[in-house]
Scaffold this motif. Structure first.
Motif, PDB file in Angstrom:
ATOM      1  N   UNK A 119      41.607  18.139  65.317  1.00 14.60           N
ATOM      2  CA  UNK A 119      40.358  17.449  64.988  1.00 14.60           C
ATOM      3  C   UNK A 119      39.354  17.542  66.136  1.00 14.60           C
ATOM      4  N   UNK A 120      39.848  17.363  67.362  1.00 15.43           N
ATOM      5  CA  UNK A 120      38.971  17.479  68.535  1.00 15.43           C
ATOM      6  C   UNK A 120      38.432  18.906  68.647  1.00 15.43           C
ATOM      7  N   UNK A 121      39.321  19.872  68.445  1.00 14.97           N
ATOM      8  CA  UNK A 121      38.901  21.275  68.492  1.00 14.97           C
ATOM      9  C   UNK A 121      37.832  21.571  67.438  1.00 14.97           C
ATOM     10  N   UNK A 122      38.032  21.035  66.231  1.00 15.68           N
ATOM     11  CA  UNK A 122      37.051  21.261  65.164  1.00 15.68           C
ATOM     12  C   UNK A 122      35.679  20.734  65.560  1.00 15.68           C
ATOM     13  N   UNK A 123      35.662  19.544  66.173  1.00 14.63           N
ATOM     14  CA  UNK A 123      34.391  18.954  66.599  1.00 14.63           C
ATOM     15  C   UNK A 123      33.719  19.812  67.670  1.00 14.63           C
ATOM     16  N   UNK A 124      34.499  20.275  68.644  1.00 14.74           N
ATOM     17  CA  UNK A 124      33.928  21.085  69.730  1.00 14.74           C
ATOM     18  C   UNK A 124      33.474  22.445  69.206  1.00 14.74           C
ATOM     19  N   UNK A 125      34.262  23.039  68.309  1.00 12.44           N
ATOM     20  CA  UNK A 125      33.847  24.304  67.699  1.00 12.44           C
ATOM     21  C   UNK A 125      32.519  24.143  66.963  1.00 12.44           C
ATOM     22  N   UNK A 126      32.363  23.037  66.259  1.00  9.44           N
ATOM     23  CA  UNK A 126      31.125  22.776  65.528  1.00  9.44           C
ATOM     24  C   UNK A 126      29.942  22.662  66.498  1.00  9.44           C
ATOM     25  N   UNK A 127      30.159  21.932  67.588  1.00 11.47           N
ATOM     26  CA  UNK A 127      29.104  21.809  68.596  1.00 11.47           C
ATOM     27  C   UNK A 127      28.707  23.184  69.139  1.00 11.47           C
ATOM     28  N   UNK A 128      29.704  23.958  69.525  1.00 13.92           N
ATOM     29  CA  UNK A 128      29.418  25.261  70.119  1.00 13.92           C
ATOM     30  C   UNK A 128      28.718  26.183  69.123  1.00 13.92           C
ATOM     31  N   UNK A 129      29.052  26.054  67.835  1.00 10.66           N
ATOM     32  CA  UNK A 129      28.391  26.888  66.822  1.00 10.66           C
ATOM     33  C   UNK A 129      26.909  26.558  66.719  1.00 10.66           C
ATOM     34  N   UNK A 130      26.538  25.339  67.140  1.00 11.79           N
ATOM     35  CA  UNK A 130      25.147  24.917  67.141  1.00 11.79           C
ATOM     36  C   UNK A 130      24.490  25.093  68.515  1.00 11.79           C
ATOM     37  N   UNK A 151      40.103  10.916  64.689  1.00  5.26           N
ATOM     38  CA  UNK A 151      39.379  10.823  65.958  1.00  5.26           C
ATOM     39  C   UNK A 151      37.971  11.375  65.797  1.00  5.26           C
ATOM     40  N   UNK A 152      37.059  10.806  66.593  1.00  7.07           N
ATOM     41  CA  UNK A 152      35.643  11.186  66.528  1.00  7.07           C
ATOM     42  C   UNK A 152      35.078  11.328  67.937  1.00  7.07           C
ATOM     43  N   UNK A 153      34.419  12.426  68.170  1.00  7.83           N
ATOM     44  CA  UNK A 153      33.815  12.697  69.469  1.00  7.83           C
ATOM     45  C   UNK A 153      32.526  11.894  69.631  1.00  7.83           C
ATOM     46  N   UNK A 202      38.249  24.142  79.339  1.00 14.73           N
ATOM     47  CA  UNK A 202      39.110  23.612  80.416  1.00 14.73           C
ATOM     48  C   UNK A 202      39.407  22.131  80.157  1.00 14.73           C
ATOM     49  N   UNK A 203      38.375  21.357  79.814  1.00 10.53           N
ATOM     50  CA  UNK A 203      38.556  19.927  79.554  1.00 10.53           C
ATOM     51  C   UNK A 203      39.519  19.691  78.396  1.00 10.53           C
ATOM     52  N   UNK A 204      39.435  20.544  77.374  1.00 14.25           N
ATOM     53  CA  UNK A 204      40.343  20.427  76.233  1.00 14.25           C
ATOM     54  C   UNK A 204      41.799  20.612  76.663  1.00 14.25           C
ATOM     55  N   UNK A 205      42.036  21.493  77.615  1.00 14.70           N
ATOM     56  CA  UNK A 205      43.393  21.692  78.119  1.00 14.70           C
ATOM     57  C   UNK A 205      43.960  20.441  78.770  1.00 14.70           C
ATOM     58  N   UNK A 206      43.124  19.743  79.534  1.00  9.89           N
ATOM     59  CA  UNK A 206      43.573  18.504  80.174  1.00  9.89           C
ATOM     60  C   UNK A 206      43.862  17.436  79.105  1.00  9.89           C
ATOM     61  N   UNK A 207      43.000  17.358  78.087  1.00 13.42           N
ATOM     62  CA  UNK A 207      43.219  16.397  77.001  1.00 13.42           C
ATOM     63  C   UNK A 207      44.523  16.695  76.274  1.00 13.42           C
TER      64      UNK A 207
END
Length: 292
Positions: A119-130, A151-153, A202-207
């Motif tokens: 879910x977190x990855x989906x949110x970040x992917x969406x951000x990056x696509x924009x 979960x919600x970013x 990188x931050x996603x890896x720590x999470x």
């Protein structure tokens, strides 16, 4: 009361550099059996510097642009009253992911860990696509609902639409990449700017380590940190000091590549997580592991 009495600010949920977040009761949408609550972020507009106003405007614009995703906190509306902005947001009663990690909500639950991280990855992917890069991904900025299953970013205070940034040190020390820290690892960034997408990865890896191990791999990704210094010399170190599977250890090597241009892409990261059979060590492996 704000919005002509529609919203009643009840209590403080949290505060940051640029504002305070309140729990609000919606008199219009609430019924006796079903009260309606929102989170309202209050941003002071009067008396702030032009630079601070610019940051506020950027935060609101980037959050509004992306808030239609199911894993990003929705901006319902923005009110301007008495020299202040009131940003009406989703209220997440379970609080943030940091508090659930402290309560070991995800510990050992491999299915839930995979679901939540995707879910977190989906949110970040969406951000990056924009063309939006968050730059402050951490459990405190991930809100939870449904007992931590959804979960919600949140918190776009440091988000940017710059693909490369000179804002070194931007973010939280546990989670920012080495090239984002000044002056360490500056040789990895030839023009003095770091790539913001790779910093998010990188931050996603720590999470992901937070979810699996309920701890951080290091305090800060620079040579003054003993653990990170050892990792920079031997990238298999995390498999020796954390209760993680060999599969996850191999994935972390690709996430925590010291050269950002060699770092795994979001798509590759998502594919790897979907295929991951085991995040943590099995009970059998734990029994055989040597304490360090």
């Amino acid at each position: 009361h704000i919005e002509q009495g529609r919203l009643i600010l009840l209590s403080i949920l949290g505060s940051g550099a640029y504002g305070v977040v309140y729990l609000a009761y919606d008199c219009l949408l609430s019924t006796r059996s079903t009260p309606a609550y929102f989170a309202v972020k209050c941003l002071i507009r009067e008396g702030v510097t032009p630079r601070e106003k610019k940051f506020q405007d950027r935060e609101l614009a980037l959050h509004q642009t992306s808030s239609d995703h199911p894993n990003i906190v929705t901006v319902h509306r923005i009110l301007e009253e008495d020299g202040m902005f009131f940003v009406v947001l989703d209220y997440c009663p379970d609080g943030d992911m940091f508090s659930l990690l402290t309560d070991r909500r995800y510990h050992g639950d491999e299915t839930l860990i995979k679901s939540v991280f995707l879910q977190i990855l989906d949110a970040v992917e969406y951000l990056h696509s924009k063309g939006i890069y968050h730059r402050d991904l951490k459990p405190e900025n991930i809100l939870c609902a449904d007992d931590g299953r959804h979960v919600l970013l949140a918190d776009f205070g440091l988000a940017t639409n710059e693909r490369r940034s000179s804002d070194v040190g931007c973010g939280s020390s546990f989670y920012i990449s080495p090239e984002c820290i000044n002056p360490y690892f500056s040789s990895l960034v030839a023009d003095g700017k770091y790539p913001t997408a790779q910093n998010d990865i990188w931050s996603l890896g720590v999470i992901l380590i937070n979810l699996v191990c309920s701890r951080n791999p290091w305090r800060v990704a620079c040579p003054t940190d003993d653990t990170f210094r050892l990792y920079s010399k031997r990238n298999g170190l995390l498999g020796d000091i954390l209760p993680i599977s060999s599969e996850l250890n191999d994935l972390l090597k690709r996430i925590f590549s010291l050269n950002p241009s060699h770092r795994i892409s979001l798509k590759e990261l998502r594919d790897s997580v979907v295929k991951m059979r085991q995040f943590g060590m099995s009970e059998k492996d734990l029994a055989k592991a040597n304490p360090i």
